[in-house]
Design an enzyme around this catalytic site. Structure first.
Site, PDB file in Angstrom:
ATOM      1  N   SER A 182       3.979  -2.033  10.239  1.00 32.21           N
ATOM      2  CA  SER A 182       5.445  -2.122  10.349  1.00 32.21           C
ATOM      3  C   SER A 182       5.978  -3.499   9.959  1.00 32.21           C
ATOM      4  O   SER A 182       6.937  -3.993  10.567  1.00 32.21           O
ATOM      5  CB  SER A 182       5.911  -1.723  11.748  1.00 32.21           C
ATOM      6  OG  SER A 182       5.547  -0.375  12.010  1.00 32.21           O
TER       7      SER A 182
ATOM      8  N   GLU B 280      -4.757  -4.893  10.785  1.00 38.99           N
ATOM      9  CA  GLU B 280      -3.740  -3.851  10.947  1.00 38.99           C
ATOM     10  C   GLU B 280      -3.957  -3.130  12.279  1.00 38.99           C
ATOM     11  O   GLU B 280      -4.744  -2.172  12.347  1.00 38.99           O
ATOM     12  CB  GLU B 280      -3.836  -2.830   9.809  1.00 38.99           C
ATOM     13  CG  GLU B 280      -3.646  -3.420   8.436  1.00 38.99           C
ATOM     14  CD  GLU B 280      -3.140  -2.386   7.429  1.00 38.99           C
ATOM     15  OE1 GLU B 280      -2.119  -2.652   6.781  1.00 38.99           O
ATOM     16  OE2 GLU B 280      -3.749  -1.301   7.312  1.00 38.99           O
TER      17      GLU B 280
ATOM     18  N   GLU C  30      -6.544   4.792   8.225  1.00 40.45           N
ATOM     19  CA  GLU C  30      -6.340   6.205   7.838  1.00 40.45           C
ATOM     20  C   GLU C  30      -7.601   6.772   7.200  1.00 40.45           C
ATOM     21  O   GLU C  30      -7.937   7.947   7.387  1.00 40.45           O
ATOM     22  CB  GLU C  30      -5.121   6.313   6.908  1.00 40.45           C
ATOM     23  CG  GLU C  30      -3.825   6.069   7.685  1.00 40.45           C
ATOM     24  CD  GLU C  30      -2.699   5.464   6.856  1.00 40.45           C
ATOM     25  OE1 GLU C  30      -2.765   5.491   5.617  1.00 40.45           O
ATOM     26  OE2 GLU C  30      -1.738   4.960   7.478  1.00 40.45           O
TER      27      GLU C  30
ATOM     28  N   ASN D 106       0.869  -1.181   0.000  1.00 39.64           N
ATOM     29  CA  ASN D 106       0.000   0.000   0.000  1.00 39.64           C
ATOM     30  C   ASN D 106       0.907   1.233   0.000  1.00 39.64           C
ATOM     31  O   ASN D 106       1.497   1.570   1.016  1.00 39.64           O
ATOM     32  CB  ASN D 106      -0.893  -0.043   1.250  1.00 39.64           C
ATOM     33  CG  ASN D 106      -1.746   1.204   1.378  1.00 39.64           C
ATOM     34  OD1 ASN D 106      -1.813   2.035   0.466  1.00 39.64           O
ATOM     35  ND2 ASN D 106      -2.403   1.350   2.523  1.00 39.64           N
ATOM     36  N   TRP D 107       1.008   1.865  -1.155  1.00 41.96           N
ATOM     37  CA  TRP D 107       1.915   3.018  -1.283  1.00 41.96           C
ATOM     38  C   TRP D 107       1.356   4.278  -0.620  1.00 41.96           C
ATOM     39  O   TRP D 107       2.080   5.270  -0.493  1.00 41.96           O
ATOM     40  CB  TRP D 107       2.191   3.312  -2.763  1.00 41.96           C
ATOM     41  CG  TRP D 107       2.892   2.213  -3.503  1.00 41.96           C
ATOM     42  CD1 TRP D 107       3.244   0.971  -3.032  1.00 41.96           C
ATOM     43  CD2 TRP D 107       3.329   2.260  -4.865  1.00 41.96           C
ATOM     44  NE1 TRP D 107       3.862   0.253  -4.017  1.00 41.96           N
ATOM     45  CE2 TRP D 107       3.935   1.014  -5.150  1.00 41.96           C
ATOM     46  CE3 TRP D 107       3.262   3.223  -5.878  1.00 41.96           C
ATOM     47  CZ2 TRP D 107       4.473   0.714  -6.413  1.00 41.96           C
ATOM     48  CZ3 TRP D 107       3.800   2.927  -7.119  1.00 41.96           C
ATOM     49  CH2 TRP D 107       4.401   1.682  -7.380  1.00 41.96           C
ATOM     50  N   LYS D 108       0.095   4.249  -0.266  1.00 41.78           N
ATOM     51  CA  LYS D 108      -0.562   5.435   0.326  1.00 41.78           C
ATOM     52  C   LYS D 108      -0.335   6.647  -0.593  1.00 41.78           C
ATOM     53  O   LYS D 108      -0.285   6.492  -1.807  1.00 41.78           O
ATOM     54  CB  LYS D 108      -0.078   5.656   1.765  1.00 41.78           C
ATOM     55  CG  LYS D 108      -0.212   4.367   2.601  1.00 41.78           C
ATOM     56  CD  LYS D 108       0.042   4.544   4.066  1.00 41.78           C
ATOM     57  CE  LYS D 108      -0.101   3.205   4.779  1.00 41.78           C
ATOM     58  NZ  LYS D 108       0.082   3.245   6.209  1.00 41.78           N
TER      59      LYS D 108
ATOM     60  N   HIS E  88      -9.378   1.041   5.615  1.00 42.75           N
ATOM     61  CA  HIS E  88      -8.063   1.345   6.195  1.00 42.75           C
ATOM     62  C   HIS E  88      -8.234   2.343   7.348  1.00 42.75           C
ATOM     63  O   HIS E  88      -9.057   3.258   7.266  1.00 42.75           O
ATOM     64  CB  HIS E  88      -7.123   1.918   5.125  1.00 42.75           C
ATOM     65  CG  HIS E  88      -5.699   1.891   5.574  1.00 42.75           C
ATOM     66  ND1 HIS E  88      -5.201   2.816   6.460  1.00 42.75           N
ATOM     67  CD2 HIS E  88      -4.681   1.029   5.304  1.00 42.75           C
ATOM     68  CE1 HIS E  88      -3.928   2.521   6.715  1.00 42.75           C
ATOM     69  NE2 HIS E  88      -3.591   1.449   6.025  1.00 42.75           N
TER      70      HIS E  88
ATOM     71  N   GLY F  69       3.075  -1.120   4.226  1.00 43.65           N
ATOM     72  CA  GLY F  69       3.076   0.302   3.905  1.00 43.65           C
ATOM     73  C   GLY F  69       4.486   0.766   3.580  1.00 43.65           C
ATOM     74  O   GLY F  69       5.001   0.565   2.477  1.00 43.65           O
ATOM     75  N   GLY F  70       5.159   1.352   4.571  1.00 44.34           N
ATOM     76  CA  GLY F  70       6.475   1.965   4.384  1.00 44.34           C
ATOM     77  C   GLY F  70       7.467   1.091   3.621  1.00 44.34           C
ATOM     78  O   GLY F  70       8.149   1.572   2.708  1.00 44.34           O
TER      79      GLY F  70
ATOM     80  N   GLY G 268       3.053   2.379  10.791  1.00 46.24           N
ATOM     81  CA  GLY G 268       3.984   3.488  10.613  1.00 46.24           C
ATOM     82  C   GLY G 268       4.734   3.858  11.875  1.00 46.24           C
ATOM     83  O   GLY G 268       5.374   4.902  11.937  1.00 46.24           O
TER      84      GLY G 268
HETATM   85  P1  13P Z   1       3.351   0.489   7.615  1.00 44.69           P
HETATM   86  O1  13P Z   1       3.858  -0.813   6.998  1.00 44.69           O
HETATM   87  O2  13P Z   1       4.051   1.684   7.111  1.00 44.69           O
HETATM   88  O3  13P Z   1       3.286   0.370   9.105  1.00 44.69           O
HETATM   89  O4  13P Z   1       1.827   0.640   7.106  1.00 44.69           O
HETATM   90  C1  13P Z   1       0.957  -0.425   7.198  1.00 44.69           C
HETATM   91  C2  13P Z   1      -0.286  -0.086   6.472  1.00 44.69           C
HETATM   92  O5  13P Z   1      -1.027   0.787   6.878  1.00 44.69           O
HETATM   93  C3  13P Z   1      -0.579  -0.820   5.234  1.00 44.69           C
HETATM   94  O6  13P Z   1      -1.867  -0.567   4.796  1.00 44.69           O
END
Ligand code: 13P
Length: 257
Positions: free
Chosen positions: A216, A170, A100, A10-12, A98, A237-238, A176
């Protein structure tokens, strides 16, 4: 076990045009040579979906995901994207729920239930995210919190529709933050989610549903998370923003396939 092993990135809201195509090319060049036992999903920002989908169309074990869709199938909703539009672009997945989106865009259980219905009816697969905040985990109420998310926004689907669903657990405190759920914390929650699906539907539906861990997830902890029997893959994510890290996570999944 007949469920799919999936590693999704997920590149956000990251990467400009050049960076996005460099990252996609880097991942796809290696993905092509990798085992097809692991399905790889890339979720870039919406403007890049069409091109990255075209770039990946010859690699059967790579699919593309949108990060969101609207709850209506079309209409006067300036700036929004519908599941029908995504489906017409042959985008396979949409991520819904999600944390967010829930936090910054006020997506309630009710709105998410509508999005889930609209996406499934449009023929898309969904990656449905759930997970608790830190204060809920500290007070040991994470199971009832996650169960409510499933009941309110997902469990209205029919048994047949549930086959279009991948669940991603998650925990918000791990997103993050660099802090990961321990393998046993992840396993306990994944097993709980699978049990709830079995109770609501059947054990066949539960066994076939892939449940991904997110929060993470990185090369250094992926193998121990994927060693858990109910952790079918990751929503990253990251670490999905660097081709090398993301590929290492996919390798970690493939080694235990
Ligand atoms: P991180 O891997 O950056 O913690 O993000 C996880 C995430 O929200 C994937 O959707």
């Amino acid at each position: 076990m007949n469920r799919r092993l999936i590693v999704a990135g997920n590149w956000k809201m990251n990467k400009n045009l050049m960076e996005a195509f460099t990252l996609a090319s880097g991942v796809l060049a290696k993905a092509k040579k990798m085992s097809n036992k692991v399905e790889i999903v890339l979720a870039p920002p919406a403007p890049y979906l069409h091109t990255i989908n075209s770039m990946s169309k010859d690699i059967a074990h790579v699919n593309i995901a949108a990060q969101n869709c609207h709850f209506e199938s079309n209409g006067a909703y300036t700036g929004e994207i519908s599941a029908e539009i995504l489906h017409s672009m042959k985008i396979a997945y949409v991520i819904l729920g999600h944390s967010e989106r829930r936090k910054y865009f006020q997506e309630t259980h009710e709105i998410l239930a509508k999005k889930v219905t609209t996406a499934v009816k449009a023929g898309m697969k969904i990656i449905f995210c759930c997970g608790e905040p830190l204060e809920i985990r500290k007070s040991e109420r994470e199971e009832s919190y996650v169960l409510k998310q499933l009941e309110e926004s997902l469990f209205h689907l029919s048994e047949a529709e549930m086959q279009q669903v991948v669940v991603a657990y998650e925990p918000i405190w791990a997103i993050g933050t660099g802090e990961t759920a321990s393998p046993s914390q992840a396993q306990d929650m994944h097993q709980f989610i699978r049990m709830q699906i079995a109770e609501k539907y059947t054990s066949e539906v539960a066994d076939a549903c892939s449940i991904l861990y997110g929060g993470s997830c990185k090369p250094s902890n992926a193998a121990e998370l994927f060693a858990q029997k109910d952790v079918d893959g990751g929503l990253v994510g990251g670490a999905s923003l660097q081709a090398e890290d993301f590929l290492q996570i996919i390798q970690a999944r493939a080694k235990q396939a």
